[in-house]
Design an enzyme around this catalytic site. Structure first.
Site, PDB file in Angstrom:
ATOM      1  N   LYS A   1       0.835  -1.189   0.000  1.00  0.00           N
ATOM      2  CA  LYS A   1       0.000   0.000   0.000  1.00  0.00           C
ATOM      3  C   LYS A   1       0.877   1.248   0.000  1.00  0.00           C
ATOM      4  O   LYS A   1       2.057   1.105   0.298  1.00  0.00           O
ATOM      5  CB  LYS A   1      -0.990  -0.039   1.165  1.00  0.00           C
ATOM      6  CG  LYS A   1      -0.384   0.302   2.528  1.00  0.00           C
ATOM      7  CD  LYS A   1      -1.444   0.345   3.580  1.00  0.00           C
ATOM      8  CE  LYS A   1      -2.115   1.684   3.706  1.00  0.00           C
ATOM      9  NZ  LYS A   1      -1.649   2.518   4.818  1.00  0.00           N
TER      10      LYS A   1
ATOM     11  N   HIS B   1      -1.717  -5.566   5.129  1.00  0.00           N
ATOM     12  CA  HIS B   1      -1.060  -6.333   6.194  1.00  0.00           C
ATOM     13  C   HIS B   1      -2.021  -6.703   7.336  1.00  0.00           C
ATOM     14  O   HIS B   1      -1.724  -7.578   8.124  1.00  0.00           O
ATOM     15  CB  HIS B   1       0.197  -5.608   6.709  1.00  0.00           C
ATOM     16  CG  HIS B   1      -0.079  -4.513   7.688  1.00  0.00           C
ATOM     17  ND1 HIS B   1      -0.441  -3.244   7.311  1.00  0.00           N
ATOM     18  CD2 HIS B   1      -0.051  -4.495   9.046  1.00  0.00           C
ATOM     19  CE1 HIS B   1      -0.617  -2.504   8.387  1.00  0.00           C
ATOM     20  NE2 HIS B   1      -0.391  -3.228   9.458  1.00  0.00           N
TER      21      HIS B   1
ATOM     22  N   LYS C   1      -2.758 -10.661  10.051  1.00  0.00           N
ATOM     23  CA  LYS C   1      -2.891 -10.799  11.503  1.00  0.00           C
ATOM     24  C   LYS C   1      -3.751 -12.017  11.827  1.00  0.00           C
ATOM     25  O   LYS C   1      -4.851 -12.170  11.298  1.00  0.00           O
ATOM     26  CB  LYS C   1      -3.529  -9.538  12.106  1.00  0.00           C
ATOM     27  CG  LYS C   1      -2.679  -8.274  11.932  1.00  0.00           C
ATOM     28  CD  LYS C   1      -3.382  -7.069  12.572  1.00  0.00           C
ATOM     29  CE  LYS C   1      -2.761  -5.751  12.148  1.00  0.00           C
ATOM     30  NZ  LYS C   1      -1.454  -5.477  12.707  1.00  0.00           N
TER      31      LYS C   1
ATOM     32  N   GLU D   1      -4.254   4.277  17.829  1.00  0.00           N
ATOM     33  CA  GLU D   1      -2.803   4.185  17.993  1.00  0.00           C
ATOM     34  C   GLU D   1      -2.347   5.262  18.971  1.00  0.00           C
ATOM     35  O   GLU D   1      -2.972   6.320  19.066  1.00  0.00           O
ATOM     36  CB  GLU D   1      -2.100   4.414  16.660  1.00  0.00           C
ATOM     37  CG  GLU D   1      -2.474   3.408  15.584  1.00  0.00           C
ATOM     38  CD  GLU D   1      -1.690   3.641  14.310  1.00  0.00           C
ATOM     39  OE1 GLU D   1      -0.624   3.020  14.160  1.00  0.00           O
ATOM     40  OE2 GLU D   1      -2.125   4.445  13.469  1.00  0.00           O
TER      41      GLU D   1
ATOM     42  N   ASP E   1      -5.278   6.674   4.855  1.00  0.00           N
ATOM     43  CA  ASP E   1      -4.256   5.771   5.379  1.00  0.00           C
ATOM     44  C   ASP E   1      -4.858   4.481   5.926  1.00  0.00           C
ATOM     45  O   ASP E   1      -4.247   3.417   5.829  1.00  0.00           O
ATOM     46  CB  ASP E   1      -3.488   6.516   6.497  1.00  0.00           C
ATOM     47  CG  ASP E   1      -2.220   5.802   6.927  1.00  0.00           C
ATOM     48  OD1 ASP E   1      -1.577   5.164   6.063  1.00  0.00           O
ATOM     49  OD2 ASP E   1      -1.858   5.890   8.117  1.00  0.00           O
TER      50      ASP E   1
ATOM     51  N   HIS F   1      -7.481  -1.111   5.508  1.00  0.00           N
ATOM     52  CA  HIS F   1      -7.554  -1.948   6.714  1.00  0.00           C
ATOM     53  C   HIS F   1      -8.960  -2.023   7.310  1.00  0.00           C
ATOM     54  O   HIS F   1      -9.470  -3.101   7.619  1.00  0.00           O
ATOM     55  CB  HIS F   1      -6.606  -1.412   7.792  1.00  0.00           C
ATOM     56  CG  HIS F   1      -5.205  -1.190   7.309  1.00  0.00           C
ATOM     57  ND1 HIS F   1      -4.604  -2.020   6.390  1.00  0.00           N
ATOM     58  CD2 HIS F   1      -4.288  -0.238   7.602  1.00  0.00           C
ATOM     59  CE1 HIS F   1      -3.368  -1.581   6.157  1.00  0.00           C
ATOM     60  NE2 HIS F   1      -3.161  -0.499   6.873  1.00  0.00           N
TER      61      HIS F   1
ATOM     62  N   LYS G   1      -4.379   8.657  15.437  1.00  0.00           N
ATOM     63  CA  LYS G   1      -3.048   8.600  16.034  1.00  0.00           C
ATOM     64  C   LYS G   1      -3.032   9.428  17.324  1.00  0.00           C
ATOM     65  O   LYS G   1      -3.850  10.325  17.503  1.00  0.00           O
ATOM     66  CB  LYS G   1      -2.009   9.149  15.056  1.00  0.00           C
ATOM     67  CG  LYS G   1      -1.966   8.324  13.760  1.00  0.00           C
ATOM     68  CD  LYS G   1      -0.624   8.320  13.116  1.00  0.00           C
ATOM     69  CE  LYS G   1      -0.577   7.467  11.866  1.00  0.00           C
ATOM     70  NZ  LYS G   1      -0.289   6.046  12.119  1.00  0.00           N
TER      71      LYS G   1
HETATM   72  C1  BG6 Z   1      -0.272   1.374   8.086  1.00  0.00           C
HETATM   73  C2  BG6 Z   1      -0.452   2.855   8.159  1.00  0.00           C
HETATM   74  O1  BG6 Z   1      -0.836   0.864   6.918  1.00  0.00           O
HETATM   75  O2  BG6 Z   1      -0.889   0.777   9.203  1.00  0.00           O
HETATM   76  C3  BG6 Z   1       0.148   3.393   9.429  1.00  0.00           C
HETATM   77  O3  BG6 Z   1       0.169   3.473   7.051  1.00  0.00           O
HETATM   78  C4  BG6 Z   1      -0.442   2.675  10.629  1.00  0.00           C
HETATM   79  O4  BG6 Z   1      -0.056   4.787   9.554  1.00  0.00           O
HETATM   80  C5  BG6 Z   1      -0.343   1.175  10.439  1.00  0.00           C
HETATM   81  O5  BG6 Z   1       0.286   3.062  11.773  1.00  0.00           O
HETATM   82  C6  BG6 Z   1      -1.087   0.457  11.529  1.00  0.00           C
HETATM   83  O6  BG6 Z   1      -0.768  -0.903  11.475  1.00  0.00           O
HETATM   84  P1  BG6 Z   1      -0.794  -1.794  12.778  1.00  0.00           P
HETATM   85  O7  BG6 Z   1      -0.479  -3.168  12.285  1.00  0.00           O
HETATM   86  O8  BG6 Z   1       0.218  -1.225  13.725  1.00  0.00           O
HETATM   87  O9  BG6 Z   1      -2.191  -1.664  13.303  1.00  0.00           O
END
Ligand code: BG6
Length: 482
Positions: A144, A174, A178, A212, A231, A236, A332
């Site tokens: 991505k 990604h 998980k 986050e 993002d 996701h 964030k």
């Molecule tokens: C990424 C984003 O795709 O996913 C980031 O670009 C974000 O900004 C991250 O922090 C979050 O991934 P995870 O696995 O930490 O939830």
């Protein structure tokens, strides 16, 4: 495996450790090797040294039992890693690759900035590297961000599909690597007692949270033009929503699963600008540590209008979900790090408990905890022991760690392995990606016309007050973040 961006951060932090774990699991063939392509000033020796260093740090962070690098496995892998210095837009790079790859199977992993995706694939094709035969596969993994809006995602798909067959393209999200996300389908479809309740008759609403505590870190330049919505949401969050809301596929076959995701994503109403709240963090503190505001972060404009938080209400227009809002929030520098999906069930008819004070009636909520806690909790009412009938809220908890010995994982092992064996179930198909963008596009359009308010929230809070108001107007409230 040819990794474009082989000298970069993703390769060091995630791909190589994941491949090392696959070696440990005995899943790689003798003939496996990695060619890291990059423009940086490296050679085989220096790349291996760098990687060895990162691998030692990587394993040191693990539980004591696995905290040393397995030298035999690492030797096996590091001897198979070579470096090719070359520019991504130079035909010579691809000629060299052509002779290095020979007639073998190849996975081309694009661990590079998005602007290189289409040019690299075009060069691969021009050099004959994407041509498959009976005896060899050629696959491309695309990281991505996949586009920055619906039009650019469609254009990128068109560029890729111009030279590749859909079956050769592995678009990574990604989140699908998980275990806890993969478990959503196992939970729903390998058990008898969830699915009969999983619908508008029994579910009041769903809350999806991806909170986050980190800020934008060193990614200010990227994030300024991206923001929280682009993002996290079309990719996701939409994947999480699809896993929760899709119908049962007839098998784990890649297209069977992706067809069902496509159907449910197509049924998600376009996001109305009035149903989304944008926020941006200001100075604050998390766990007692002072945090700068977003506008004070490196490479961020002092009057930036980029959102670092979004909350929204989504609805799904099908028989299972009509009238059941899906509330989403992600941001964030929030109170705590927590990704979870909370299914809020409708309450029982309280006839028997009509005189019970409302605060004693515990709502029935099932929470699928994605990270950092990994498990499922159920919240319900029970009788408080004693001579009078009194209710109390209780919680039943399944924790992965109590039941399963998890192998070491970066979250990329399954994805890389699946790509090597040609299983695209956990990768996004072109239509899935576009469907995610289609949902958020109306909000992006409205924002680009200047129709949006940016609500500040202090770092360490649960987001702006306007996010609470979004649920309050429906008579609901967010689960507490901590
Ligand atoms: C990424 C984003 O795709 O996913 C980031 O670009 C974000 O900004 C991250 O922090 C979050 O991934 P995870 O696995 O930490 O939830």
């Amino acid at each position: 495996m040819v990794i474009f961006g082989g000298g970069g951060d993703l390769t060091r932090r995630l791909l190589v450790p994941a491949i090392y774990n696959l070696v440990g699991a005995g899943l790689l063939d003798e003939g496996f090797s990695i060619i890291a392509v990059d423009w940086s000033d490296l050679d085989d020796e220096r790349l291996r040294e760098q990687l060895t260093q990162t691998m030692r740090e990587f394993v040191a962070k693990r539980r004591a039992s696995a905290a040393a690098l397995n030298e035999e496995n690492w030797d096996w892998l590091s001897q198979r890693i070579s470096f090719l210095r070359g520019a991504f837009d130079d035909a010579k790079t691809y000629q060299t690759l052509s002779s290095l790859c020979g007639v073998g199977n190849c996975v081309f992993y694009l661990a590079v900035a998005a602007r290189f995706f289409a040019p690299i694939v075009a060069q691969l094709e021009a050099a004959g590297l994407t041509r498959e035969t009976e005896s060899r596969f050629r696959r491309v993994v695309v990281e991505k961000p996949f586009g920055s809006d619906l039009a650019s995602a469609k254009a990128l798909n068109a560029q890729l599909l111009n030279v590749l067959d859909e079956s050769q393209i592995y678009r990574i999200d990604h989140y699908l690597g998980k275990e806890t996300v993969q478990n959503i389908l196992a939970l729903r479809f390998s058990n008898g007692f969830f699915e009969p309740l999983w619908n508008r008759q029994n579910i009041d609403h769903v809350q999806i949270t991806a909170a986050e505590t980190v800020g934008v870190e060193k990614r200010g330049r990227f994030y300024e033009t991206t923001g929280a919505l682009r993002d996290m949401v079309p990719n996701h969050i939409m994947q999480l929503l699809a896993m929760v809301a899709m119908e049962a596929p007839i098998s784990f076959d890649a297209d069977a699963v992706r067809d069902e995701k496509s159907k449910v994503l197509a049924a998600v109403h376009e996001l109305a600008p009035g149903d989304v709240v944008r926020g941006q963090y200001t100075e604050g503190s998390i766990a007692g540590r002072p945090m700068p505001g977003y506008r004070g972060e490196p490479d961020v404009s002092p009057d930036s209008e980029t959102e670092t938080f979004v909350a929204m209400k989504l609805t799904i227009d099908n028989w299972r979900w009509a009238g059941v809002p899906f509330y989403v929030r992600t941001g964030k520098r929030l109170t705590t790090r927590k990704t979870e999906i909370a299914i809020h069930f409708k309450s029982a008819p309280y006839a028997l408990f009509r005189d019970t004070p409302v605060e004693q009636l515990t709502p029935n909520i099932m929470v699928m905890q994605i990270q950092p806690s990994e498990g499922v909790t159920m919240q319900f009412s029970a009788k408080v022991p004693g001579p009078t009938v009194k209710l109390g809220g209780v919680r039943m908890k399944f924790d992965y760690a109590d039941w399963f010995q998890e192998g070491p994982s970066t979250g990329y092992e399954t994805l890389i392995y699946d790509c090597l064996i040609g299983d695209a179930t956990l990768f996004q198909r072109a239509d899935n990606v576009e469907a995610g963008w289609a949902v958020v596009q109306p909000a992006l359009d409205a924002w680009s016309d200047g129709h949006s308010t940016l609500h500040p929230y202090a770092a360490g809070k649960a987001g702006p007050d306007a996010a609470d108001a979004l649920l309050a107007r429906d008579g609901r409230h967010w689960l507490r973040l901590n």
